[in-house]
Every structure is written in C-alpha cells, then in structure tokens.
Design an enzyme around this catalytic site. Structure first.
Site, PDB file in Angstrom:
ATOM      1  N   ARG A 116      36.176   7.764 130.144  1.00 59.16           N
ATOM      2  CA  ARG A 116      37.187   7.408 131.138  1.00 59.16           C
ATOM      3  C   ARG A 116      36.769   6.139 131.866  1.00 59.16           C
ATOM      4  O   ARG A 116      35.606   5.945 132.189  1.00 59.16           O
ATOM      5  CB  ARG A 116      37.284   8.581 132.113  1.00 59.16           C
ATOM      6  CG  ARG A 116      38.145   8.363 133.302  1.00 59.16           C
ATOM      7  CD  ARG A 116      38.574   9.674 133.892  1.00 59.16           C
ATOM      8  NE  ARG A 116      37.561  10.297 134.750  1.00 59.16           N
ATOM      9  CZ  ARG A 116      37.798  11.386 135.470  1.00 59.16           C
ATOM     10  NH1 ARG A 116      38.976  11.979 135.408  1.00 59.16           N
ATOM     11  NH2 ARG A 116      36.865  11.895 136.231  1.00 59.16           N
ATOM     12  N   ARG A 132      40.033  21.369 147.620  1.00 63.00           N
ATOM     13  CA  ARG A 132      39.235  21.766 146.458  1.00 63.00           C
ATOM     14  C   ARG A 132      38.572  23.121 146.704  1.00 63.00           C
ATOM     15  O   ARG A 132      37.990  23.682 145.796  1.00 63.00           O
ATOM     16  CB  ARG A 132      38.109  20.729 146.279  1.00 63.00           C
ATOM     17  CG  ARG A 132      38.212  19.875 145.031  1.00 63.00           C
ATOM     18  CD  ARG A 132      37.030  18.927 145.066  1.00 63.00           C
ATOM     19  NE  ARG A 132      36.810  18.256 143.826  1.00 63.00           N
ATOM     20  CZ  ARG A 132      37.336  17.090 143.479  1.00 63.00           C
ATOM     21  NH1 ARG A 132      38.176  16.490 144.282  1.00 63.00           N
ATOM     22  NH2 ARG A 132      37.027  16.540 142.331  1.00 63.00           N
ATOM     23  N   LYS A 180      44.881  15.138 136.552  1.00 59.46           N
ATOM     24  CA  LYS A 180      45.464  15.025 137.897  1.00 59.46           C
ATOM     25  C   LYS A 180      45.767  13.565 138.262  1.00 59.46           C
ATOM     26  O   LYS A 180      46.845  13.253 138.739  1.00 59.46           O
ATOM     27  CB  LYS A 180      44.492  15.548 138.970  1.00 59.46           C
ATOM     28  CG  LYS A 180      44.222  17.022 138.947  1.00 59.46           C
ATOM     29  CD  LYS A 180      43.481  17.462 140.212  1.00 59.46           C
ATOM     30  CE  LYS A 180      42.151  16.791 140.471  1.00 59.46           C
ATOM     31  NZ  LYS A 180      41.069  17.099 139.562  1.00 59.46           N
ATOM     32  N   ARG A 186      32.949   5.514 135.867  1.00 53.49           N
ATOM     33  CA  ARG A 186      32.448   6.175 137.071  1.00 53.49           C
ATOM     34  C   ARG A 186      31.041   6.702 136.824  1.00 53.49           C
ATOM     35  O   ARG A 186      30.770   7.281 135.776  1.00 53.49           O
ATOM     36  CB  ARG A 186      33.374   7.341 137.445  1.00 53.49           C
ATOM     37  CG  ARG A 186      34.554   6.909 138.255  1.00 53.49           C
ATOM     38  CD  ARG A 186      35.546   8.022 138.450  1.00 53.49           C
ATOM     39  NE  ARG A 186      34.965   9.287 138.895  1.00 53.49           N
ATOM     40  CZ  ARG A 186      35.701  10.332 139.268  1.00 53.49           C
ATOM     41  NH1 ARG A 186      37.013  10.249 139.268  1.00 53.49           N
ATOM     42  NH2 ARG A 186      35.130  11.447 139.646  1.00 53.49           N
ATOM     43  N   ARG A 212      29.950  19.698 138.280  1.00 51.49           N
ATOM     44  CA  ARG A 212      31.329  19.653 138.809  1.00 51.49           C
ATOM     45  C   ARG A 212      32.151  20.826 138.273  1.00 51.49           C
ATOM     46  O   ARG A 212      32.961  21.402 138.994  1.00 51.49           O
ATOM     47  CB  ARG A 212      31.983  18.307 138.455  1.00 51.49           C
ATOM     48  CG  ARG A 212      31.461  17.185 139.335  1.00 51.49           C
ATOM     49  CD  ARG A 212      31.558  15.829 138.676  1.00 51.49           C
ATOM     50  NE  ARG A 212      32.889  15.298 138.575  1.00 51.49           N
ATOM     51  CZ  ARG A 212      33.225  14.306 137.752  1.00 51.49           C
ATOM     52  NH1 ARG A 212      32.313  13.775 136.937  1.00 51.49           N
ATOM     53  NH2 ARG A 212      34.450  13.852 137.722  1.00 51.49           N
TER      54      ARG A 212
HETATM   55  P1  AMP Z   1      37.493  13.006 142.022  1.00 53.98           P
HETATM   56  O1  AMP Z   1      37.750  11.537 141.955  1.00 53.98           O
HETATM   57  O2  AMP Z   1      38.636  13.790 142.616  1.00 53.98           O
HETATM   58  O3  AMP Z   1      37.007  13.591 140.715  1.00 53.98           O
HETATM   59  O4  AMP Z   1      36.288  13.202 143.060  1.00 53.98           O
HETATM   60  C1  AMP Z   1      35.006  12.647 142.799  1.00 53.98           C
HETATM   61  C2  AMP Z   1      33.977  13.330 143.674  1.00 53.98           C
HETATM   62  O5  AMP Z   1      34.293  13.114 145.069  1.00 53.98           O
HETATM   63  C3  AMP Z   1      33.888  14.837 143.535  1.00 53.98           C
HETATM   64  O6  AMP Z   1      33.092  15.237 142.426  1.00 53.98           O
HETATM   65  C4  AMP Z   1      33.255  15.215 144.866  1.00 53.98           C
HETATM   66  O7  AMP Z   1      31.878  14.908 144.887  1.00 53.98           O
HETATM   67  C5  AMP Z   1      33.943  14.251 145.838  1.00 53.98           C
HETATM   68  N1  AMP Z   1      35.200  14.841 146.374  1.00 53.98           N
HETATM   69  C6  AMP Z   1      36.475  14.429 146.139  1.00 53.98           C
HETATM   70  N2  AMP Z   1      37.358  15.206 146.784  1.00 53.98           N
HETATM   71  C7  AMP Z   1      36.630  16.134 147.449  1.00 53.98           C
HETATM   72  C8  AMP Z   1      36.956  17.245 148.264  1.00 53.98           C
HETATM   73  N3  AMP Z   1      38.233  17.576 148.508  1.00 53.98           N
HETATM   74  N4  AMP Z   1      35.941  17.982 148.786  1.00 53.98           N
HETATM   75  C9  AMP Z   1      34.658  17.667 148.547  1.00 53.98           C
HETATM   76  N5  AMP Z   1      34.274  16.646 147.770  1.00 53.98           N
HETATM   77  C10 AMP Z   1      35.240  15.879 147.213  1.00 53.98           C
END
Ligand code: AMP
Length: 219
Positions: free
Chosen positions: A123, A88, A13, A156, A167
């Site tokens: 990553r 999400r 993404k 990360r 996740r």
């Molecule tokens: P990402 O960078 O999109 O993988 O997001 C990293 C983390 O941020 C996720 O594993 C969640 O803990 C939190 N997060 C990001 N977007 C959301 C969302 N829309 N709803 C809830 N938690 C989120």
C-alpha cells in the site's frame, strides 16, 4: 448524515471513505491521517505518537478525543461527517454517545486476514491528501507518484508484518467489542448497521454503499 466506517487494517475503509466523501460531499475524518500530521509537526506529542503507531499500538484516548472534538465542531461537520479509524474501541464509541454525537450509519467492512495482509503490504499513500494506491491492485499512473499532484508517494512505516500482527490483535481485542455494541444499537433502532464483504471488487462495494446512503438520505 453521520457515518462511521469500521474494519481491520487493509479492509478498504480509506478507499471507500474517499469514494463517499468525493461523491456525497461528506467531510472525511481519518484519525490516522490526523495523527500522522501531528507526527510531521515534530512536537513531543508527535514523537510519542510516532513510537506507538510504528509498533501498531493504539494512541491514548485523550489524544483522540481532543482531535475528534476540535474537528467535528467545525462548520462543515454540522450536518454530516464520515469517521474513518474512529471509534476503534468501546470507550471511544461511548465517548461519542455520551457527548450526544449522534451517528446514523455504521458500515463494517469484513475481509479475510490473508487478503488484508496482501492489501496492506504494497500500500502507498500520498501524505498530504491521504490518497491511497497499491503497487499491485491500484498502481499510480507513474510509479511512486501521486496521479493528481505529481508529488511522491510513500509506504507507511507501520505497514510491515510485525506491526500489522499487533494491529490485528488490537483489532480483535478492542474493536470487535465495539462492533457488538453497534449491532446492539442497531437492534434498539438507534442507528443503521451494515456489514459489507470488503473483499468484493471496488465497483460492487461502491454500489452497495451508494444504496445504503440513498436509503438513509433523510438523516
Ligand atoms: P489508520 O491510518 O486508521 O490505520 O491508523 C494508523 C494508526 O494510528 C493506528 O494503527 C493507531 O496506532 C493510530 N490510530 C488511528 N486511529 C486511532 C484511534 N481511533 N485510536 C487509537 N489509535 C488510533
């Protein structure tokens, strides 16, 4: 054009969001990046978010709704934006719908779990821009350094096996129902839903995305 990118962690993404935003001049809204910025402010809320993210858990809707609301009301999002990481869950999808935030296109990246794990472990990210690299698949020109700014890259904290497992579970439990909702919305003619094999090579995926966006240009 208002676009949502869906896909499990590591499905590409973020990489494709960079491609779309750079080539089609569409603001990229990554809720993960916004939450990480909140963590860096060292506020109480930031501490709570840090704990949840480190465990691979979702951050509560009310935090996300505030972030999204204040970002998409900005001028640059009037005609187009690209949501990466939001919605999400079904309740987040309903938040958009109930607030008349019309979405034109949903692109869902499908990738087998084995490939997802390989992609997430290794990553690296440039924290201030969100630019992504991978030690094996997309290494920076100089090890550990962002190609554009020369600043250090980081791994990360939540890109480890135990957080990743959680996740994936969250994704299955909460995001899969959202995908079903968008498939229905597509059948009702409310938006375009496209599924892409995210394990194909980046150039092919870029090409598929370009076609989707060109087909929906009028929006
Ligand atoms: P990402 O960078 O999109 O993988 O997001 C990293 C983390 O941020 C996720 O594993 C969640 O803990 C939190 N997060 C990001 N977007 C959301 C969302 N829309 N709803 C809830 N938690 C989120």
């Amino acid at each position: 054009m208002k676009i949502i990118l869906l896909g499990a962690p590591g499905s590409g993404k973020g990489t494709q969001a960079d491609y779309i935003s750079n080539n089609f001049n569409i603001p990229h809204i990554s809720t993960g990046d916004m939450l990480r910025k909140e963590i860096n402010k060292k506020t109480k809320l930031g501490e709570e978010i840090k704990f949840l993210i480190s465990q691979g858990k979702l951050v509560p809707d009310k935090v996300l709704f505030l972030l999204i609301k204040s970002r998409i009301k900005k001028k640059d999002c009037k005609n187009s934006f690209l949501l990466d990481g939001f919605p999400r869950t079904l309740s987040q999808g309903m938040y958009l719908k109930n607030n008349n935030i019309k979405i034109n296109i949903v692109i869902n990246f499908y990738v087998p779990t084995k490939v997802l794990i390989e992609r997430v472990i290794g990553r690296m990210v440039h924290p201030s821009s969100g630019r992504l690299y991978h030690s094996q698949f997309k290494p920076p020109k100089k090890e550990g350094i962002d190609d554009i700014t020369g600043e250090p890259l980081i791994y990360r904290k939540d890109d480890n096996i135990s957080s990743l497992k959680y996740r994936f579970l969250e994704y299955k439990k909460k995001t899969v129902p959202l995908i079903k909702f968008y498939i229905k919305e597509n059948k009702l003619g409310n938006l375009g839903y496209y599924k892409i094999e995210g394990s194909d090579n980046i150039t092919k995926i870029n090409y598929l995305i370009k076609n989707i966006l060109q087909k929906n240009k009028k929006n």
